[in-house]
Design a protein around this motif. Structure first.
Motif, PDB file in Angstrom:
ATOM      1  N   PRO A 122       0.792  -1.103   0.078  1.00  0.00           N
ATOM      2  CA  PRO A 122       0.023  -0.040   0.056  1.00  0.00           C
ATOM      3  C   PRO A 122       0.822   1.316   0.104  1.00  0.00           C
ATOM      4  CG  PRO A 122      -0.339  -1.532   1.829  1.00  0.00           C
ATOM      5  CD  PRO A 122       0.855  -1.976   1.231  1.00  0.00           C
ATOM      6  N   VAL A 123       0.661   1.917  -1.098  1.00  0.00           N
ATOM      7  CA  VAL A 123       1.566   3.193  -1.324  1.00  0.00           C
ATOM      8  C   VAL A 123       0.491   4.563  -1.400  1.00  0.00           C
ATOM      9  CG1 VAL A 123       3.319   4.269  -2.433  1.00  0.00           C
ATOM     10  CG2 VAL A 123       3.388   1.956  -2.072  1.00  0.00           C
ATOM     11  N   PHE A 124       0.773   5.428  -0.610  1.00  0.00           N
ATOM     12  CA  PHE A 124      -0.015   6.645  -0.852  1.00  0.00           C
ATOM     13  C   PHE A 124       0.745   7.679  -0.864  1.00  0.00           C
ATOM     14  CE2 PHE A 124      -2.336   3.659   1.608  1.00  0.00           C
ATOM     15  CZ  PHE A 124      -3.712   3.738   1.099  1.00  0.00           C
ATOM     16  N   LEU A 125       0.254   8.851  -1.740  1.00  0.00           N
ATOM     17  CA  LEU A 125       0.887  10.346  -1.854  1.00  0.00           C
ATOM     18  C   LEU A 125       0.070  11.372  -0.849  1.00  0.00           C
ATOM     19  CD1 LEU A 125       3.236  11.800  -3.291  1.00  0.00           C
ATOM     20  CD2 LEU A 125       1.288  12.378  -4.996  1.00  0.00           C
ATOM     21  N   LYS A 126       0.794  11.874  -0.169  1.00  0.00           N
ATOM     22  CA  LYS A 126       0.320  12.812   0.735  1.00  0.00           C
ATOM     23  C   LYS A 126       0.220  14.240  -0.082  1.00  0.00           C
ATOM     24  CE  LYS A 126      -0.187  14.214   5.356  1.00  0.00           C
ATOM     25  NZ  LYS A 126       0.080  14.136   6.814  1.00  0.00           N
ATOM     26  N   VAL A 127      -0.726  14.612  -0.562  1.00  0.00           N
ATOM     27  CA  VAL A 127      -0.956  15.827  -1.541  1.00  0.00           C
ATOM     28  C   VAL A 127      -0.239  16.944  -1.003  1.00  0.00           C
ATOM     29  CG1 VAL A 127      -2.385  17.173  -3.008  1.00  0.00           C
ATOM     30  CG2 VAL A 127      -2.675  14.694  -2.662  1.00  0.00           C
ATOM     31  N   ALA A 128      -0.437  17.227   0.280  1.00  0.00           N
ATOM     32  CA  ALA A 128      -0.206  18.487   1.186  1.00  0.00           C
ATOM     33  C   ALA A 128       1.274  18.725   1.089  1.00  0.00           C
ATOM     34  CB  ALA A 128      -0.832  18.440   2.570  1.00  0.00           C
ATOM     35  N   THR A 129       2.040  17.491   1.327  1.00  0.00           N
ATOM     36  CA  THR A 129       3.402  17.673   1.614  1.00  0.00           C
ATOM     37  C   THR A 129       4.232  17.331   0.472  1.00  0.00           C
ATOM     38  OG1 THR A 129       3.586  15.456   2.649  1.00  0.00           O
ATOM     39  CG2 THR A 129       3.242  17.628   4.146  1.00  0.00           C
ATOM     40  N   ALA A 130       3.545  16.481  -0.592  1.00  0.00           N
ATOM     41  CA  ALA A 130       4.062  15.547  -1.499  1.00  0.00           C
ATOM     42  C   ALA A 130       5.108  14.526  -1.240  1.00  0.00           C
ATOM     43  CB  ALA A 130       4.869  16.749  -2.654  1.00  0.00           C
ATOM     44  N   LYS A 131       4.692  13.906  -0.020  1.00  0.00           N
ATOM     45  CA  LYS A 131       5.427  12.850   0.411  1.00  0.00           C
ATOM     46  C   LYS A 131       4.906  11.654   0.086  1.00  0.00           C
ATOM     47  CE  LYS A 131       7.200  11.603   5.038  1.00  0.00           C
ATOM     48  NZ  LYS A 131       7.230  11.610   6.446  1.00  0.00           N
ATOM     49  N   VAL A 132       5.646  10.774  -0.067  1.00  0.00           N
ATOM     50  CA  VAL A 132       5.096   9.079  -0.463  1.00  0.00           C
ATOM     51  C   VAL A 132       5.110   8.399   1.068  1.00  0.00           C
ATOM     52  CG1 VAL A 132       5.711   7.100  -1.631  1.00  0.00           C
ATOM     53  CG2 VAL A 132       6.025   9.381  -2.760  1.00  0.00           C
ATOM     54  N   LEU A 133       3.950   7.768   1.241  1.00  0.00           N
ATOM     55  CA  LEU A 133       3.716   7.073   2.246  1.00  0.00           C
ATOM     56  C   LEU A 133       3.880   5.735   1.946  1.00  0.00           C
ATOM     57  CD1 LEU A 133       1.016   9.224   4.120  1.00  0.00           C
ATOM     58  CD2 LEU A 133       3.543   9.037   4.479  1.00  0.00           C
ATOM     59  N   GLY A 134       4.592   4.703   2.629  1.00  0.00           N
ATOM     60  CA  GLY A 134       4.421   3.451   2.053  1.00  0.00           C
ATOM     61  C   GLY A 134       5.923   3.035   1.453  1.00  0.00           C
ATOM     62  N   ASN A 135       5.969   1.602   1.325  1.00  0.00           N
ATOM     63  CA  ASN A 135       6.989   1.172   0.431  1.00  0.00           C
ATOM     64  C   ASN A 135       6.749   1.278  -1.163  1.00  0.00           C
ATOM     65  OD1 ASN A 135       9.620   0.257   0.252  1.00  0.00           O
ATOM     66  ND2 ASN A 135       8.953  -1.963   0.434  1.00  0.00           N
ATOM     67  N   ALA A 136       7.404   2.504  -1.706  1.00  0.00           N
ATOM     68  CA  ALA A 136       7.077   2.674  -3.000  1.00  0.00           C
ATOM     69  C   ALA A 136       8.106   1.917  -3.775  1.00  0.00           C
ATOM     70  CB  ALA A 136       7.107   4.015  -3.227  1.00  0.00           C
ATOM     71  N   VAL A 137       7.938   0.574  -4.104  1.00  0.00           N
ATOM     72  CA  VAL A 137       9.007  -0.070  -4.930  1.00  0.00           C
ATOM     73  C   VAL A 137       8.182  -0.799  -5.999  1.00  0.00           C
ATOM     74  CG1 VAL A 137      10.644  -0.355  -3.019  1.00  0.00           C
ATOM     75  CG2 VAL A 137       8.844  -1.969  -3.491  1.00  0.00           C
ATOM     76  N   PRO A 138       8.790  -0.769  -7.189  1.00  0.00           N
ATOM     77  CA  PRO A 138       7.961  -1.629  -8.249  1.00  0.00           C
ATOM     78  C   PRO A 138       7.557  -2.984  -8.128  1.00  0.00           C
ATOM     79  CG  PRO A 138       9.955  -0.449  -9.138  1.00  0.00           C
ATOM     80  CD  PRO A 138       9.959  -0.413  -7.669  1.00  0.00           C
ATOM     81  N   ALA A 139       6.655  -3.535  -8.335  1.00  0.00           N
ATOM     82  CA  ALA A 139       6.406  -4.854  -8.021  1.00  0.00           C
ATOM     83  C   ALA A 139       7.197  -5.798  -9.000  1.00  0.00           C
ATOM     84  CB  ALA A 139       4.733  -4.850  -8.408  1.00  0.00           C
ATOM     85  N   SER A 140       7.539  -7.104  -8.408  1.00  0.00           N
ATOM     86  CA  SER A 140       8.194  -7.906  -9.256  1.00  0.00           C
ATOM     87  C   SER A 140       7.504  -9.228  -8.929  1.00  0.00           C
ATOM     88  CB  SER A 140       9.728  -7.822  -9.186  1.00  0.00           C
ATOM     89  OG  SER A 140       9.969  -8.189  -7.764  1.00  0.00           O
ATOM     90  N   LEU A 141       7.985 -10.405  -9.633  1.00  0.00           N
ATOM     91  CA  LEU A 141       7.473 -11.634  -9.185  1.00  0.00           C
ATOM     92  C   LEU A 141       8.088 -12.223  -7.797  1.00  0.00           C
ATOM     93  CD1 LEU A 141       7.045 -13.483 -12.615  1.00  0.00           C
ATOM     94  CD2 LEU A 141       5.049 -12.867 -10.974  1.00  0.00           C
ATOM     95  N   SER A 142       9.049 -11.846  -7.633  1.00  0.00           N
ATOM     96  CA  SER A 142       9.961 -12.225  -6.420  1.00  0.00           C
ATOM     97  C   SER A 142       9.585 -11.562  -5.238  1.00  0.00           C
ATOM     98  CB  SER A 142      11.663 -12.039  -6.960  1.00  0.00           C
ATOM     99  OG  SER A 142      11.683 -10.705  -7.117  1.00  0.00           O
ATOM    100  N   THR A 143       9.033 -10.388  -5.339  1.00  0.00           N
ATOM    101  CA  THR A 143       8.689  -9.477  -4.257  1.00  0.00           C
ATOM    102  C   THR A 143       7.401  -9.462  -3.852  1.00  0.00           C
ATOM    103  OG1 THR A 143       8.529  -7.426  -5.459  1.00  0.00           O
ATOM    104  CG2 THR A 143      10.688  -8.265  -4.206  1.00  0.00           C
ATOM    105  N   SER A 144       6.406  -9.558  -5.092  1.00  0.00           N
ATOM    106  CA  SER A 144       5.064  -9.408  -4.634  1.00  0.00           C
ATOM    107  C   SER A 144       4.335 -10.641  -3.792  1.00  0.00           C
ATOM    108  CB  SER A 144       4.221  -9.738  -6.164  1.00  0.00           C
ATOM    109  OG  SER A 144       2.858  -9.569  -5.839  1.00  0.00           O
TER     110      SER A 144
END
Lengths: 207, 582
Positions: A122-144
């Motif tokens: 779950p990754v969210f972008l906080k609009v007010a601060t432009a901060k990314v909340l959560g682990n924003a990494v691309p999905a891959s078969l090995s990590t999903s």
């Protein structure tokens, strides 16, 4: 003065023609009286019969016309009902196709065929601060951690999405070339013109 | 003389007319008055038809309005054997003659039947032989278009589960005659089933129904829709996970439940193996029902949370209460209670007992609560009674009265032995703790919705205050440490979120003792700072992983999906500090 005399024309006197007619005898026989009454009745019965015949004929003709119209309507209604049932059956087939295509089983399989991997983070972008909340990494078969292949049965799937022509499991993304400011021309970027074959909007590949 | 002849003939004619009219009058009287009823009945038997009008069964829909079960028309394909013969079919613009053997092959292909079976039914002198029942609309259209004169079709109402096995174990299924046999179909039959009507009409000589003659004898009343609390997308994702868990662990079965903390609504209740209600015969009989509500087993260490919460609520312990927990504890009567691993004496707090899931630690601290009180709390947590979800065949689990506990059971109930729970009962224990100590009844059916959209809501038992808000908060804090610091609990972490939870590795009773295989589980709550969702994952008879490490990956995946679906942002606060050891 001439004297002559004119004889007045003498027309022969014709005795008036006598019309003879039977004069009823003031004293009638009983049989004669019956005959007269019978004849009167006959006249009345005939008149009645004529009227009844005309009436019956009229009713019969009217009934025949109305009946014929009704019969035509009934067959029309029956025909329309059959058509309505045929359309309902077609609708049912189409609805089942839509249900199959929108079923999670089909969506998961077709997404997988398109090379898509569930990104479980779950990754969210906080609009007010432009901060990314959560682990924003691309999905891959090995990590999903999510299961991508469909494992859930559906025995009533009557349609499946077909991959579009030319699609592959890897998306062909355009290569980004870094350019210096001097190389940037102030011309309008060339925009690929979309030409629709036969000016028809392309239909969805699903059916 | 001549006049007399004319008059005489006239009179004779008149008399004849009168006789004919009299005859007509007599016959009319006979038809209309004397034998009126007889002729009426006879005519009615030929022309009047009285037929049942089948009520349409209601749909089952999820919380988003997606239809999970609906009524469709299917067709029984029948043969008139006495008239079977070659058929001329129109192919393109040409008329082509086919032998009956060729037609039989065509029918066998289209209906997926053995050729011998089709040929067998085509021979005979009868007027009826059923070829196949409940054929779908597309096959029906294809067959109908063949225009085979000795093939005819009887329409039937059938149940269609368009998402297949998604929520199949909850939905249940109906028999071939439409009788509800399991699940929601059976539990909510009073809502789903309508009332058949009756109508009469007059038909013409060629069986055409005369529209103006239709008379309703009994008005048909179609069934209403059942609205579930389930989110079918979430349900699908959870089923995917439990199906993968069963494969990975080579387990007998697995389940995952998602509960909305504040309402008790069940958002997903996934099981594997799952039944596709369109084809219930496709799975073994034991997999056609819902184990989440019907299978009770000893839950194991998951229940340490109850023992700890009880001890805190009665004032016998706090999250920092000290205990020395050996790997093996000798009881006064000579029997031993063991931890799952060999270790030296651990100096644990009550929180540490939960983190390490120490049996010897929990019996020493929670054992300070007398049996009667412990039993009362276990009852208040919902053990030994049905949850109130009103699912067919729901099990109450097994909670023996404390007066019947032997000395060992008096101890083992604290770590989940000598007591049996269904997966839904276990999940609702954690809902209670997450909901500030108030236990709600789980809700699976939102209500029964009529065709006008009016919903009659399912009556739900009143909530029960089980432990104080303070005790619930302290228990939540301890459970958060399980995920932060527990050797297995750590594997249930979700990056960026505060998660509370507890592991469970339960031995499975076999005969008079316990078998080699385990029921492994993990129940977690997120976000811990403002609990919104409980996810409970269980795998029964895991053969590859013998502890909760088999359940935590499924928990993480399902909980992540829940957090994404409901757009729960990551935490911005940290957990309360509680020492685990001293």
């Amino acid at each position: 003065m001439s004297a002559y005399s004119v004889q007045p024309a003498i027309r022969p006197v014709v005795a008036p023609r006598r019309h003879l007619r039977a004069v009823q005898s003031p004293v009638r026989s009983a049989a004669t009286s019956r005959n007269i009454q019978s004849a009167t009745r006959n006249v009345a019965v005939r008149a009645l019969a004529r009227k009844a015949l005309v009436g019956i004929l009229g009713v019969w003709i009217t009934s025949a016309i109305v009946g014929s119209l009704c019969d035509t309507s009934i067959y029309q209604i029956s025909q329309l009902k059959h058509e309505s049932e045929a359309i309902a059956t077609q609708t049912q087939v189409l609805q089942q196709q839509v249900d199959s295509l929108r079923s999670p089983q089909n969506l998961a399989t077709s997404a997988r065929n398109l090379g898509m991997i569930v990104n479980s983070n779950p990754v969210f972008l906080k609009v007010a601060t432009a901060k990314v909340l959560g682990n924003a990494v691309p999905a891959s078969l090995s990590t999903s951690t999510s299961v991508s292949n469909n494992l859930i049965a559906n025995s009533v799937m009557i349609a499946k999405s077909k991959p579009t022509k030319g699609s592959s499991t890897h998306m062909n993304l355009p290569t980004v070339t870094k350019t210096t400011s001097s190389s940037v021309k102030s011309t309008n970027p060339s925009v690929a013109k979309v030409v629709l074959p036969s000016a028809v909007i392309p239909a969805s590949p699903t059916h | 003389m001549q006049n007399d002849d004319i008059g005489g003939r006239q009179r004779k004619f008149n008399r004849a007319i009168l006789v004919v009219i009299g005859l007509f009058v007599f016959m009319l009287g006979n038809f209309q008055i004397v034998n009126a009823q007889h002729y009426k009945d006879e005519a009615n038997s030929y022309l009047n038809k009285t037929v049942d009008v089948k009520a349409i069964r209601g749909n089952i829909v999820d919380s988003q309005g997606n239809i999970l079960a609906s009524e469709v028309t299917t067709w029984d394909v029948n043969i008139d054997p006495v008239n079977v013969g070659p058929v001329v079919l129109t192919i393109g613009n040409q008329q082509v003659a086919f032998s009956k053997e060729q037609i039989a092959q065509k029918l066998a292909d289209m209906l997926k039947l053995p050729l011998d079976s089709v040929l067998g039914k085509m021979t005979g002198v009868g007027r009826y032989a059923n070829l196949k029942k409940n054929v779908g609309a597309s096959t029906y259209i294809a067959l109908h278009n063949l225009d085979i004169p000795w093939l005819y079709f009887d329409p039937q109402q059938s149940r269609l589960y368009s998402q297949g096995a998604v929520a199949g174990n909850l939905l249940g299924f109906v028999g071939s005659d439409g009788t509800p046999l399991a699940g929601i179909e059976r539990t909510m039959n009073a809502c789903l089933a309508g009332v058949d009507g009756k109508e009469s009409y007059v038909q013409g000589a060629d069986w055409i129904k005369i529209p103006s003659s239709i008379q309703t004898i009994t008005q048909v009343k179609n069934g209403s829709d059942v609205v579930l609390t389930i989110d079918s997308d979430l349900q699908y994702a959870a089923q995917q996970e439990v199906a993968a868990t069963v494969r990975r662990l080579k387990a007998d079965w697995a389940s995952a439940i998602v509960i909305e903390v504040k309402t008790g609504r069940i958002l997903a209740a996934a099981e594997a193996p799952s039944v596709d209600p369109n084809n219930p015969g496709g799975v073994a009989p034991q997999n056609r029902h819902s184990r989440i509500f019907q299978a009770a087993f000893e839950p194991g260490s998951i229940l340490k949370t109850v023992a700890a919460a009880t001890a805190i609520d009665v004032g016998k312990a706090s999250p920092t209460s000290h205990v020395i927990a050996p790997d093996k504890l000798r009881m006064p009567w000579g029997q031993y209670i063991n931890d799952s691993e060999i270790h030296g004496p651990w100096k644990l707090t009550l929180t540490g007992v939960l983190v390490e899931s120490s049996n010897t630690g929990i019996v020493q601290i929670a054992g300070k609560v007398d049996s009667a009180t412990r039993y009362a709390y276990m009852q208040k947590f919902g053990m030994g009674s049905k949850t109130g979800v009103n699912f067919e065949g729901e099990s109450s689990g097994v909670l023996t009265n404390y007066t019947n506990w032997d000395r060992m059971s008096n101890e083992t109930v604290m770590f989940g032995q000598a007591v049996s729970l269904t997966p839904i009962q276990t999940a609702m224990i954690y809902q209670t703790i997450a909901n500030k100590g108030v236990r709600k009844s789980p809700v699976l059916v939102d209500g029964c919705r009529d065709k006008n959209g009016n919903i009659s809501r399912t009556s739900v038992p009143d909530p029960v205050r089980v432990i104080s808000e303070s005790s619930a908060k302290q228990t939540m804090d301890m459970l958060e440490k399980v995920v932060e610091k527990g050797p297995i609990g750590k594997t249930a972490r979700i990056f960026g979120y505060r998660v509370a939870g507890k592991t469970g590795t339960a031995q499975i009773a076999e005969g008079r003792g316990y078998g080699r295989l385990h029921a492994v589980s993990f129940v977690g709550i997120a976000p811990a700072e403002d609990p919104k969702y409980v996810v409970a994952v269980t795998a029964y008879k895991s053969r590859t992983v013998s502890n909760s490490l088999g359940a935590t990956p499924g928990f993480v995946s399902v909980m992540k999906q829940v957090l994404k679906t409901h757009a729960i942002p990551p935490a911005t606060t940290k957990s309360t500090y509680i020492p685990v050891r001293w």
